[in-house]
Write an enzyme that holds these catalytic residues in place. Sequence first.
Site, PDB file in Angstrom:
ATOM      1  N   GLY A 142      -7.676  32.175 -14.369  1.00  0.00           N
ATOM      2  CA  GLY A 142      -7.590  30.741 -14.135  1.00  0.00           C
ATOM      3  C   GLY A 142      -7.994  29.879 -15.312  1.00  0.00           C
ATOM      4  O   GLY A 142      -8.400  28.729 -15.131  1.00  0.00           O
ATOM      5  N   ARG A 182       7.457  40.306   1.790  1.00  0.00           N
ATOM      6  CA  ARG A 182       7.355  39.270   0.745  1.00  0.00           C
ATOM      7  C   ARG A 182       7.800  37.911   1.294  1.00  0.00           C
ATOM      8  O   ARG A 182       7.182  36.883   1.040  1.00  0.00           O
ATOM      9  CB  ARG A 182       8.238  39.677  -0.449  1.00  0.00           C
ATOM     10  CG  ARG A 182       8.247  38.673  -1.602  1.00  0.00           C
ATOM     11  CD  ARG A 182       9.104  39.147  -2.756  1.00  0.00           C
ATOM     12  NE  ARG A 182       8.754  40.483  -3.202  1.00  0.00           N
ATOM     13  CZ  ARG A 182       7.695  40.793  -3.942  1.00  0.00           C
ATOM     14  NH1 ARG A 182       6.885  39.849  -4.347  1.00  0.00           N
ATOM     15  NH2 ARG A 182       7.440  42.032  -4.287  1.00  0.00           N
ATOM     16  N   MET A 223       0.579  36.530 -10.343  1.00  0.00           N
ATOM     17  CA  MET A 223       1.128  37.846 -10.667  1.00  0.00           C
ATOM     18  C   MET A 223       1.862  38.458  -9.474  1.00  0.00           C
ATOM     19  O   MET A 223       1.559  39.576  -9.052  1.00  0.00           O
ATOM     20  CB  MET A 223      -0.008  38.778 -11.126  1.00  0.00           C
ATOM     21  CG  MET A 223      -0.844  38.206 -12.251  1.00  0.00           C
ATOM     22  SD  MET A 223       0.145  37.716 -13.668  1.00  0.00           S
ATOM     23  CE  MET A 223       0.396  39.313 -14.408  1.00  0.00           C
ATOM     24  N   ARG A 224       2.780  37.701  -8.922  1.00  0.00           N
ATOM     25  CA  ARG A 224       3.545  38.237  -7.801  1.00  0.00           C
ATOM     26  C   ARG A 224       4.947  37.664  -7.856  1.00  0.00           C
ATOM     27  O   ARG A 224       5.124  36.462  -8.071  1.00  0.00           O
ATOM     28  CB  ARG A 224       2.855  37.832  -6.494  1.00  0.00           C
ATOM     29  CG  ARG A 224       3.462  38.459  -5.272  1.00  0.00           C
ATOM     30  CD  ARG A 224       2.667  38.069  -4.034  1.00  0.00           C
ATOM     31  NE  ARG A 224       3.480  38.254  -2.840  1.00  0.00           N
ATOM     32  CZ  ARG A 224       3.683  39.417  -2.258  1.00  0.00           C
ATOM     33  NH1 ARG A 224       3.104  40.498  -2.723  1.00  0.00           N
ATOM     34  NH2 ARG A 224       4.457  39.521  -1.198  1.00  0.00           N
ATOM     35  N   HIS A 230       4.726  31.613 -19.865  1.00  0.00           N
ATOM     36  CA  HIS A 230       4.845  33.033 -20.234  1.00  0.00           C
ATOM     37  C   HIS A 230       4.341  33.213 -21.671  1.00  0.00           C
ATOM     38  O   HIS A 230       4.730  32.447 -22.561  1.00  0.00           O
ATOM     39  CB  HIS A 230       6.313  33.488 -20.120  1.00  0.00           C
ATOM     40  CG  HIS A 230       6.476  34.926 -20.463  1.00  0.00           C
ATOM     41  ND1 HIS A 230       6.090  35.938 -19.609  1.00  0.00           N
ATOM     42  CD2 HIS A 230       6.927  35.539 -21.586  1.00  0.00           C
ATOM     43  CE1 HIS A 230       6.314  37.103 -20.191  1.00  0.00           C
ATOM     44  NE2 HIS A 230       6.827  36.891 -21.389  1.00  0.00           N
ATOM     45  N   ASP A 243      11.360  35.125 -15.634  1.00  0.00           N
ATOM     46  CA  ASP A 243      11.178  34.719 -17.024  1.00  0.00           C
ATOM     47  C   ASP A 243      12.482  34.269 -17.695  1.00  0.00           C
ATOM     48  O   ASP A 243      12.676  34.491 -18.896  1.00  0.00           O
ATOM     49  CB  ASP A 243      10.555  35.864 -17.856  1.00  0.00           C
ATOM     50  CG  ASP A 243       9.140  36.197 -17.394  1.00  0.00           C
ATOM     51  OD1 ASP A 243       8.469  35.304 -16.845  1.00  0.00           O
ATOM     52  OD2 ASP A 243       8.711  37.348 -17.600  1.00  0.00           O
TER      53      ASP A 243
END
Length: 226
Positions: free
Chosen positions: A11, A64, A89-90, A108, A144
């Site tokens: 964070g 999901r 991160m998912r 990124h 990305d």
Amino acid sequence: MKIAVLVSGNGTNLQSILAHIASGALHAELVLVAANKTVAPALEHARAADVAVWAQNARDFASREDFDRALMVAIDESGAELVVLAGYMRLLSAEFVQHYDGRLMNIHPALLPSFAGLYGVPDACEYGVTIAGVTVHFVSEIMDSGAIIIQAAMPIASGDAVADVEARIHALEHRMYPQAIEWFAEKRLRLEGRKVQLLPPQNGQKRKEAALEHNVLFSPPLEMGF
Ligand code: GRF
């Protein structure tokens, strides 16, 4: 403008967003910090700043899609107009990405389209690039690969330790992410297909660009306060 920030880890970008709101450079209200886990340093930063937190273990959901739907309800109830991925991160479901089309941002730690994926910095170091960097982009359904808002580039040397490069990358991130969010808040990002056009300030003033710096290039240039 109300924003929600999605986190999974340390964070530090969240902290930088909070600091830029506090300094008055970023005209946004952080209405929600959400995570796909219940324990993370980022959540502590959010609680310390008195920001509402939604934290659920993704594995407690059947799929999901189920998890993402619950997250979408929390975000929409918060009133957030922009959703900011900051070390989240998912992978997101297609439904989630479509729901926030044009108002979902990611950062990124590499110069996309090079070195997409989880290990942008080590992959770039391993490859032996001499210029590394960071990309802030709108999120599309392919990881990305959404339209680019701002990139930063800096030289690296073959002897540089990955940890040192990572630290320098983070320092760039902490300036450019609040700037990208501020541009969105000012309605200065025009998204057309894969391209993002940065519009001039709406008050008729010229951009107040920060001074050029040695060994780092931001494109578009940062403005004062970032
Ligand atoms: C950053 O390097 C960002 O580029 C990547 O995840 C990392 C998050 O760092 N997407 P932090 O949690 O903000 O410190």
